[in-house]
Design a protein around this motif. Structure first.
Motif, PDB file in Angstrom:
ATOM      1  N   TYR A  56      60.574   1.568  -1.339  1.00  0.00           N
ATOM      2  CA  TYR A  56      59.299   0.936  -0.985  1.00  0.00           C
ATOM      3  C   TYR A  56      58.182   1.945  -1.227  1.00  0.00           C
ATOM      4  O   TYR A  56      58.424   3.154  -1.321  1.00  0.00           O
ATOM      5  CB  TYR A  56      59.299   0.434   0.456  1.00  0.00           C
ATOM      6  CG  TYR A  56      59.479   1.493   1.511  1.00  0.00           C
ATOM      7  CD1 TYR A  56      58.385   2.189   2.029  1.00  0.00           C
ATOM      8  CD2 TYR A  56      60.745   1.800   2.000  1.00  0.00           C
ATOM      9  CE1 TYR A  56      58.556   3.154   3.010  1.00  0.00           C
ATOM     10  CE2 TYR A  56      60.931   2.763   2.978  1.00  0.00           C
ATOM     11  CZ  TYR A  56      59.826   3.437   3.478  1.00  0.00           C
ATOM     12  OH  TYR A  56      59.996   4.394   4.448  1.00  0.00           O
ATOM     13  N   THR A  57      56.971   1.445  -1.323  1.00  0.00           N
ATOM     14  CA  THR A  57      55.811   2.303  -1.582  1.00  0.00           C
ATOM     15  C   THR A  57      55.173   2.719  -0.265  1.00  0.00           C
ATOM     16  O   THR A  57      54.866   1.867   0.582  1.00  0.00           O
ATOM     17  CB  THR A  57      54.775   1.578  -2.446  1.00  0.00           C
ATOM     18  OG1 THR A  57      55.404   1.200  -3.679  1.00  0.00           O
ATOM     19  CG2 THR A  57      53.583   2.468  -2.737  1.00  0.00           C
ATOM     20  N   GLN A  58      55.001   4.029  -0.095  1.00  0.00           N
ATOM     21  CA  GLN A  58      54.395   4.536   1.129  1.00  0.00           C
ATOM     22  C   GLN A  58      52.870   4.421   1.052  1.00  0.00           C
ATOM     23  O   GLN A  58      52.301   4.116   0.003  1.00  0.00           O
ATOM     24  CB  GLN A  58      54.808   5.998   1.330  1.00  0.00           C
ATOM     25  CG  GLN A  58      56.318   6.159   1.397  1.00  0.00           C
ATOM     26  CD  GLN A  58      56.730   7.626   1.432  1.00  0.00           C
ATOM     27  OE1 GLN A  58      56.996   8.175   2.491  1.00  0.00           O
ATOM     28  NE2 GLN A  58      56.782   8.245   0.269  1.00  0.00           N
TER      29      GLN A  58
ATOM     30  N   GLY B 256      51.065   6.133  -1.664  1.00  0.00           N
ATOM     31  CA  GLY B 256      51.347   5.671  -3.018  1.00  0.00           C
ATOM     32  C   GLY B 256      52.637   6.198  -3.599  1.00  0.00           C
ATOM     33  O   GLY B 256      53.068   5.762  -4.674  1.00  0.00           O
TER      34      GLY B 256
ATOM     35  N   ILE C   2      56.637   6.678  -3.831  1.00  0.00           N
ATOM     36  CA  ILE C   2      57.775   5.823  -3.496  1.00  0.00           C
ATOM     37  C   ILE C   2      58.680   6.534  -2.473  1.00  0.00           C
ATOM     38  O   ILE C   2      58.868   7.744  -2.524  1.00  0.00           O
ATOM     39  CB  ILE C   2      58.573   5.466  -4.777  1.00  0.00           C
ATOM     40  CG1 ILE C   2      59.336   4.148  -4.600  1.00  0.00           C
ATOM     41  CG2 ILE C   2      59.517   6.574  -5.179  1.00  0.00           C
ATOM     42  CD1 ILE C   2      58.465   2.940  -4.695  1.00  0.00           C
TER      43      ILE C   2
ATOM     44  N   TYR D  38      59.790  -4.464  -0.344  1.00  0.00           N
ATOM     45  CA  TYR D  38      60.711  -3.401  -0.726  1.00  0.00           C
ATOM     46  C   TYR D  38      61.684  -3.987  -1.751  1.00  0.00           C
ATOM     47  O   TYR D  38      61.740  -5.218  -1.939  1.00  0.00           O
ATOM     48  CB  TYR D  38      61.469  -2.859   0.493  1.00  0.00           C
ATOM     49  CG  TYR D  38      62.301  -3.887   1.216  1.00  0.00           C
ATOM     50  CD1 TYR D  38      63.597  -4.169   0.802  1.00  0.00           C
ATOM     51  CD2 TYR D  38      61.782  -4.594   2.299  1.00  0.00           C
ATOM     52  CE1 TYR D  38      64.361  -5.123   1.445  1.00  0.00           C
ATOM     53  CE2 TYR D  38      62.535  -5.545   2.956  1.00  0.00           C
ATOM     54  CZ  TYR D  38      63.819  -5.803   2.535  1.00  0.00           C
ATOM     55  OH  TYR D  38      64.573  -6.754   3.173  1.00  0.00           O
TER      56      TYR D  38
ATOM     57  N   TRP E  65      56.469  10.178  -7.919  1.00  0.00           N
ATOM     58  CA  TRP E  65      57.230   8.947  -8.162  1.00  0.00           C
ATOM     59  C   TRP E  65      56.419   7.743  -7.700  1.00  0.00           C
ATOM     60  O   TRP E  65      55.909   7.700  -6.567  1.00  0.00           O
ATOM     61  CB  TRP E  65      58.562   8.971  -7.400  1.00  0.00           C
ATOM     62  CG  TRP E  65      59.580   9.916  -7.985  1.00  0.00           C
ATOM     63  CD1 TRP E  65      59.407  10.763  -9.036  1.00  0.00           C
ATOM     64  CD2 TRP E  65      60.910  10.106  -7.519  1.00  0.00           C
ATOM     65  NE1 TRP E  65      60.545  11.487  -9.266  1.00  0.00           N
ATOM     66  CE2 TRP E  65      61.494  11.098  -8.346  1.00  0.00           C
ATOM     67  CE3 TRP E  65      61.660   9.559  -6.505  1.00  0.00           C
ATOM     68  CZ2 TRP E  65      62.804  11.542  -8.172  1.00  0.00           C
ATOM     69  CZ3 TRP E  65      62.961   9.992  -6.331  1.00  0.00           C
ATOM     70  CH2 TRP E  65      63.528  10.974  -7.157  1.00  0.00           C
ATOM     71  N   THR E  66      56.364   6.766  -8.549  1.00  0.00           N
ATOM     72  CA  THR E  66      55.621   5.550  -8.253  1.00  0.00           C
ATOM     73  C   THR E  66      56.498   4.343  -8.578  1.00  0.00           C
ATOM     74  O   THR E  66      57.224   4.359  -9.573  1.00  0.00           O
ATOM     75  CB  THR E  66      54.335   5.478  -9.107  1.00  0.00           C
ATOM     76  OG1 THR E  66      53.559   6.658  -8.867  1.00  0.00           O
ATOM     77  CG2 THR E  66      53.496   4.258  -8.739  1.00  0.00           C
ATOM     78  N   GLY E  67      56.411   3.349  -7.726  1.00  0.00           N
ATOM     79  CA  GLY E  67      57.222   2.166  -7.941  1.00  0.00           C
ATOM     80  C   GLY E  67      56.564   1.169  -8.860  1.00  0.00           C
ATOM     81  O   GLY E  67      55.340   1.003  -8.848  1.00  0.00           O
TER      82      GLY E  67
ATOM     83  N   ILE F  98      57.900  -3.337  -7.251  1.00  0.00           N
ATOM     84  CA  ILE F  98      58.482  -3.290  -5.914  1.00  0.00           C
ATOM     85  C   ILE F  98      58.408  -4.682  -5.283  1.00  0.00           C
ATOM     86  O   ILE F  98      57.381  -5.357  -5.329  1.00  0.00           O
ATOM     87  CB  ILE F  98      57.734  -2.267  -5.029  1.00  0.00           C
ATOM     88  CG1 ILE F  98      57.875  -0.870  -5.624  1.00  0.00           C
ATOM     89  CG2 ILE F  98      58.271  -2.302  -3.595  1.00  0.00           C
ATOM     90  CD1 ILE F  98      59.296  -0.364  -5.694  1.00  0.00           C
TER      91      ILE F  98
ATOM     92  N   ILE G 171      61.314   3.075 -10.950  1.00  0.00           N
ATOM     93  CA  ILE G 171      60.505   4.208 -10.500  1.00  0.00           C
ATOM     94  C   ILE G 171      60.052   4.987 -11.723  1.00  0.00           C
ATOM     95  O   ILE G 171      60.862   5.310 -12.600  1.00  0.00           O
ATOM     96  CB  ILE G 171      61.322   5.120  -9.557  1.00  0.00           C
ATOM     97  CG1 ILE G 171      61.719   4.353  -8.287  1.00  0.00           C
ATOM     98  CG2 ILE G 171      60.521   6.370  -9.205  1.00  0.00           C
ATOM     99  CD1 ILE G 171      62.652   5.131  -7.370  1.00  0.00           C
TER     100      ILE G 171
ATOM    101  N   ASP H  81      54.142   9.307 -12.114  1.00  0.00           N
ATOM    102  CA  ASP H  81      52.694   9.217 -12.358  1.00  0.00           C
ATOM    103  C   ASP H  81      52.259  10.543 -12.969  1.00  0.00           C
ATOM    104  O   ASP H  81      52.285  11.581 -12.297  1.00  0.00           O
ATOM    105  CB  ASP H  81      51.984   8.965 -11.022  1.00  0.00           C
ATOM    106  CG  ASP H  81      50.484   8.769 -11.199  1.00  0.00           C
ATOM    107  OD1 ASP H  81      49.874   9.588 -11.922  1.00  0.00           O
ATOM    108  OD2 ASP H  81      49.936   7.821 -10.613  1.00  0.00           O
TER     109      ASP H  81
END
Lengths: 333, 156
Positions: B6-8, B11, B13, B43, B61-63, B66, B73, B76
């Motif tokens: 999931y993305t926090q 931003g 992951i 998620y 790391w960016t999703g 999601i 993943i 960035d």
């Protein structure tokens, strides 16, 4: 003494006087009656032995009535019409160990003249020695209810499991004690009192070794002097942060969230009763150390009942987060 | 092995790794219901192969996607460049200290300090190396590490 031999003696009433009885009487020289046969006109013939009284009677249906005690070498017939027979107090029994299905006899009262009975729900295998019954009640209750004082053992048809019950009547508390003979005599070794504790005792029967109490605490005396509460590891986890941070091992209620480099949360899938638990962890291979409750951004994150956040930082630089090779944590509560 | 991503709020992951035992006691969906924080509405449950093995730029790391089964993943690149610069700054910190001492001693003996000054300037300029800005992927970015002034690469 003279002997009279006669082919036929017939005593016959005079047809003109049919009310007279036909009689034959034999006497000795003193006139004492030896045999007196009296053919009654009513159809009953009596025989008196040493008396003129009819102590033996024959009727027209061939019935015989004897006044007095009859003793014989043997009697024959089924005797089904005999009445007022004395009750048998002893029967002859024999040792027999071959019949596999026997039915123990019982009576419906403690004493008296009673019919012997059997029950198909109580059987005995005389070959194997097994006594079989649906339930066994050891006590003095009037029935097999588990609220009666006694020990009840049964296989319950409801759940298919064997029940051992310490029954108590009147809402009183019951309990189970298990005794074993040993060097100190017959002493208590295990006990389950009414409050669901389970206790273990040393062979002396007084030193408590361990107890699982009704408050879900496990206590044991491993050099403590008394049985003190042991606090178990409620959760543990071991993973490699390097690589893809796969969790390699862990308890059933533990997961790990990877927030970023050296920044993790240990989650409890089953919540702790409170946040008063203790965490111990190690991070190794390089010089990392685990710091509890500090996020990567440096903000605090208090432990919760569902987990706690921690970071792995370099010993030489508190600001440097690390993905250590080996990270291991245990939680004790 | 399944993972939950999931993305926090920042931003980046987050990846949830269930223990092996927990997966015997619960489904991955049940675990997700318990561990995904309140406020995170989406998620994805993915295979472990979705998670990058290289954590050099973990905080980049960016999703993508999601909330769907096909979530992935990615790194960035802009964030990765900032992380790369942070590593340079971290690596040069000790070297600045050593050069400061070297400079002090040279000054005390009136020795030539120009080489020392040049080294310090090179360290100052390292985060602004043009190759960092020009990198088009993290592989190129990792190559932007001047071992002659920064020492061994953290990516090696």
């Amino acid at each position: 003494m003279s002997t009279l031999r006669i082919n036929n003696i017939e005593a016959k009433s005079v047809p003109a006087s049919p009310t007279l009885d036909e009689k034959i009487k034999l006497t000795n020289s003193s006139g004492d009656v030896l045999v007196h046969i009296d053919g009654k006109t009513s159809g009953i013939t009596t025989i008196g032995i040493n008396t003129t009284d009819g102590n033996i009677k024959f009727d027209e249906n061939s019935n015989i009535v004897v006044t007095g005690i009859v003793t014989a070498t043997a009697f024959h017939g089924d005797g089904s019409n005999l009445t007022n027979l004395p009750t048998a107090t002893n029967i002859t029994v024999a040792d027999e160990s071959t019949d596999t299905t026997c039915f123990p006899l019982y009576a419906t009262a403690a004493s008296g003249n009673l019919a012997p009975k059997t029950g198909s729900n109580l059987t005995f295998n005389s070959s194997s020695g097994n006594l079989r019954t649906g339930s066994l009640f050891l006590g003095q209750g009037s029935n097999e209810s588990k609220t009666q004082d006694g020990l009840i053992m049964e296989r319950n048809s409801g759940d298919g499991e064997c029940h051992i019950t310490a029954g108590r009547s009147g809402g009183n508390y019951g309990g189970l004690k298990f005794f074993v003979a040993g060097a100190s005599g017959v002493t208590i070794r295990h006990r389950i009192p009414y409050n669901s504790d389970i206790q273990w005792f040393a062979p002396d029967g007084t030193t408590e070794i361990a107890r699982l109490d009704s408050n879900r605490n496990f206590r044991f005396n491993s050099g403590y002097g008394t049985a003190n509460t042991a606090y178990g590891v409620r959760a543990w986890i071991a993973f490699k942060a390097a690589g893809n941070a796969n969790v390699t091992r862990g308890s059933g209620n533990a997961t790990m969230t990877d927030h970023g480099t050296g920044d993790f949360t240990m989650n409890f899938l089953t919540a702790m009763p409170d946040t008063g638990y203790s965490m111990v962890g190690s991070a190794g291979y390089n010089s990392g150390q685990i710091v509890l409750g500090l996020t990567a951004a440096g903000t605090s994150s208090s432990p919760t009942t569902t987990g706690f956040r921690f970071t792995v930082r370099a010993n030489y630089s508190n600001s440097t987060l690390m993905d250590e090779e080996y990270i291991n944590l245990i939680v004790v509560r | 092995m399944k993972k939950i991503i999931y993305t926090q709020e920042n931003g980046v992951i987050a990846v949830v790794h269930p223990s092996d035992q927990s997966l015997l006691e619960m489904t991955i969906e049940e675990i997700a219901q318990r561990v995904v924080p309140v406020g995170i509405s989406t998620y994805s449950i993915v295979e472990h192969t979705t998670i990058p093995a290289d954590r050099s730029f973990r905080n980049a790391w960016t999703g993508v996607g999601i909330g769907t089964a096909g979530a992935t993943i990615i790194e960035d690149l802009a964030k990765a460049k900032e992380l790369h610069k942070a590593k340079i700054r971290e690596a040069r910190a000790d070297k600045f200290t050593a050069l400061d001492i070297e400079y002090q001693r040279a000054t005390e003996t009136s020795a030539d300090t120009s080489a020392i000054v040049a080294k310090k300037q090179a360290l100052r300029d390292a985060p602004d190396a043009s190759g960092i800005a020009a990198a088009t992927n993290t592989t190129e970015l990792k190559a932007q590490w001047d071992t002659s002034i920064l020492g061994s690469s953290p990516y090696s």
